[in-house]
Design a protein around this motif. Structure first.
Motif, PDB file in Angstrom:
ATOM      1  N   LEU A  52      33.139  30.624  33.868  1.00 50.94           N
ATOM      2  CA  LEU A  52      32.085  31.581  33.532  1.00 50.94           C
ATOM      3  C   LEU A  52      31.547  32.287  34.775  1.00 50.94           C
ATOM      4  N   SER A  53      31.391  31.550  35.873  1.00 51.75           N
ATOM      5  CA  SER A  53      30.893  32.186  37.099  1.00 51.75           C
ATOM      6  C   SER A  53      31.926  33.157  37.665  1.00 51.75           C
ATOM      7  N   LEU A  54      33.208  32.814  37.586  1.00 53.62           N
ATOM      8  CA  LEU A  54      34.250  33.737  38.050  1.00 53.62           C
ATOM      9  C   LEU A  54      34.289  34.979  37.171  1.00 53.62           C
ATOM     10  N   ASN A  55      34.089  34.805  35.870  1.00 53.50           N
ATOM     11  CA  ASN A  55      34.042  35.965  34.974  1.00 53.50           C
ATOM     12  C   ASN A  55      32.880  36.890  35.318  1.00 53.50           C
ATOM     13  N   SER A  56      31.729  36.314  35.663  1.00 57.62           N
ATOM     14  CA  SER A  56      30.586  37.163  36.025  1.00 57.62           C
ATOM     15  C   SER A  56      30.847  37.886  37.348  1.00 57.62           C
ATOM     16  N   ARG A  57      31.525  37.228  38.291  1.00 58.18           N
ATOM     17  CA  ARG A  57      31.886  37.898  39.545  1.00 58.18           C
ATOM     18  C   ARG A  57      32.852  39.053  39.284  1.00 58.18           C
ATOM     19  N   ILE A  58      33.826  38.817  38.400  1.00 58.39           N
ATOM     20  CA  ILE A  58      34.768  39.884  38.049  1.00 58.39           C
ATOM     21  C   ILE A  58      34.035  41.056  37.433  1.00 58.39           C
ATOM     22  N   GLN A  59      33.084  40.770  36.573  1.00 56.46           N
ATOM     23  CA  GLN A  59      32.330  41.846  35.926  1.00 56.46           C
ATOM     24  C   GLN A  59      31.543  42.659  36.953  1.00 56.46           C
ATOM     25  N   LYS A  60      30.919  41.978  37.921  1.00 61.08           N
ATOM     26  CA  LYS A  60      30.170  42.698  38.961  1.00 61.08           C
ATOM     27  C   LYS A  60      31.099  43.573  39.805  1.00 61.08           C
ATOM     28  N   LEU A  61      32.244  43.009  40.188  1.00 60.81           N
ATOM     29  CA  LEU A  61      33.195  43.785  40.989  1.00 60.81           C
ATOM     30  C   LEU A  61      33.757  44.960  40.196  1.00 60.81           C
ATOM     31  N   ASP A  62      33.998  44.747  38.919  1.00 58.62           N
ATOM     32  CA  ASP A  62      34.498  45.830  38.075  1.00 58.62           C
ATOM     33  C   ASP A  62      33.471  46.949  37.957  1.00 58.62           C
ATOM     34  N   THR A  63      32.214  46.595  37.827  1.00 55.51           N
ATOM     35  CA  THR A  63      31.146  47.597  37.780  1.00 55.51           C
ATOM     36  C   THR A  63      31.083  48.373  39.089  1.00 55.51           C
ATOM     37  N   ASP A  88      35.579  55.413  53.341  1.00 52.47           N
ATOM     38  CA  ASP A  88      35.705  53.973  53.094  1.00 52.47           C
ATOM     39  C   ASP A  88      35.815  53.623  51.609  1.00 52.47           C
ATOM     40  N   ILE A  89      35.630  54.568  50.733  1.00 55.76           N
ATOM     41  CA  ILE A  89      35.658  54.287  49.289  1.00 55.76           C
ATOM     42  C   ILE A  89      37.023  53.760  48.834  1.00 55.76           C
ATOM     43  N   PRO A  90      38.155  54.375  49.193  1.00 54.39           N
ATOM     44  CA  PRO A  90      39.446  53.831  48.734  1.00 54.39           C
ATOM     45  C   PRO A  90      39.701  52.409  49.241  1.00 54.39           C
ATOM     46  N   GLU A  91      39.309  52.148  50.489  1.00 55.97           N
ATOM     47  CA  GLU A  91      39.488  50.805  51.044  1.00 55.97           C
ATOM     48  C   GLU A  91      38.640  49.786  50.283  1.00 55.97           C
ATOM     49  N   LYS A  92      37.417  50.164  49.981  1.00 51.43           N
ATOM     50  CA  LYS A  92      36.517  49.267  49.246  1.00 51.43           C
ATOM     51  C   LYS A  92      37.046  49.019  47.832  1.00 51.43           C
ATOM     52  N   ILE A  93      37.591  50.036  47.199  1.00 47.01           N
ATOM     53  CA  ILE A  93      38.174  49.887  45.864  1.00 47.01           C
ATOM     54  C   ILE A  93      39.346  48.911  45.906  1.00 47.01           C
ATOM     55  N   ASN A  94      40.203  49.050  46.916  1.00 46.40           N
ATOM     56  CA  ASN A  94      41.359  48.152  47.034  1.00 46.40           C
ATOM     57  C   ASN A  94      40.945  46.717  47.299  1.00 46.40           C
ATOM     58  N   GLU A  99      40.201  41.193  45.137  1.00 48.58           N
ATOM     59  CA  GLU A  99      39.322  40.077  44.782  1.00 48.58           C
ATOM     60  C   GLU A  99      39.367  39.793  43.285  1.00 48.58           C
ATOM     61  N   ILE A 100      39.379  40.854  42.489  1.00 51.47           N
ATOM     62  CA  ILE A 100      39.446  40.675  41.031  1.00 51.47           C
ATOM     63  C   ILE A 100      40.744  39.971  40.647  1.00 51.47           C
ATOM     64  N   ASN A 101      41.850  40.380  41.240  1.00 51.20           N
ATOM     65  CA  ASN A 101      43.141  39.744  40.946  1.00 51.20           C
ATOM     66  C   ASN A 101      43.152  38.276  41.379  1.00 51.20           C
ATOM     67  N   THR A 102      42.519  37.978  42.509  1.00 56.10           N
ATOM     68  CA  THR A 102      42.411  36.598  42.967  1.00 56.10           C
ATOM     69  C   THR A 102      41.594  35.767  41.992  1.00 56.10           C
ATOM     70  N   PHE A 103      40.483  36.329  41.535  1.00 55.18           N
ATOM     71  CA  PHE A 103      39.640  35.610  40.579  1.00 55.18           C
ATOM     72  C   PHE A 103      40.366  35.385  39.258  1.00 55.18           C
ATOM     73  N   ILE A 104      41.137  36.359  38.828  1.00 59.26           N
ATOM     74  CA  ILE A 104      41.903  36.206  37.581  1.00 59.26           C
ATOM     75  C   ILE A 104      42.937  35.087  37.729  1.00 59.26           C
ATOM     76  N   ALA A 105      43.593  35.027  38.875  1.00 57.13           N
ATOM     77  CA  ALA A 105      44.554  33.951  39.126  1.00 57.13           C
ATOM     78  C   ALA A 105      43.858  32.586  39.144  1.00 57.13           C
ATOM     79  N   ASP A 106      42.664  32.524  39.747  1.00 56.68           N
ATOM     80  CA  ASP A 106      41.903  31.279  39.765  1.00 56.68           C
ATOM     81  C   ASP A 106      41.521  30.843  38.351  1.00 56.68           C
TER      82      ASP A 106
END
Length: 148
Positions: A52-63, A88-94, A99-106
């Motif tokens: 649940l905490s990883l899902n909330s982190r993913i949601q924040k990063l997605d936002t 710096d926007i494209p770098e921050k997006i990447n 991070e989102i992909n890492t959290f999904i794998a976790d």
């Protein structure tokens, strides 16, 4: 003879009542749980909380990624909550996508561990307590080093 019959009947019914109460109490008494079983149930709760905490982190990063994309498309930095330049926007997006992909794998790993533990706990008859203990130790070690 009448009195003896009533006394014998009263004593036997009294003993029968006492035996019924004892049997009822013994049946209601819970069986002792194996400590590994309760430890596994606690670990399942921890795994659910971590998911649940990883899902909330993913949601924040997605936002945040969505806001960055809107800012990049409209060329308006006022949409963002963070201070960042256009370069710096494209770098921050990447980095956020990584991070989102890492959290999904976790989360996938945690769900696999959860399913394994539930499978061992759901076994009928004799459970493989050694396998469960090894699995719990492995998951505990993963928690210490990976999911901080």
């Amino acid at each position: 003879m009448n009195i003896a019959f009533y006394i014998a009947l009263g004593v036997s019914l009294g003993l029968l009542l006492i035996i019924a109460i004892i049997v009822f109490i013994v049946k209601r008494k819970k069986e002792d749980k194996n400590p590994l079983s309760s430890r596994a149930e606690d670990l399942l709760v921890m795994i659910n909380q971590r998911i649940l905490s990883l899902n909330s982190r993913i949601q924040k990063l997605d936002t945040e990624v969505t806001a960055l994309l809107i800012a990049k498309e409209n060329e308006d930095l006022t949409v963002l909550d963070i201070s960042i330049s256009f370069d710096d926007i494209p770098e921050k997006i990447n980095t956020n996508k990584e991070e989102i992909n890492t959290f999904i794998a976790d989360i996938k790993d945690l769900r696999d561990y959860k399913e394994e533990i539930e499978t061992v706990l759901a076994m009928k008859g004799e459970k493989d307590w050694v396998k469960l203990e090894e699995l719990l130790d492995f998951v505990k070690e993963k928690f210490q080093y990976r999911y901080i």
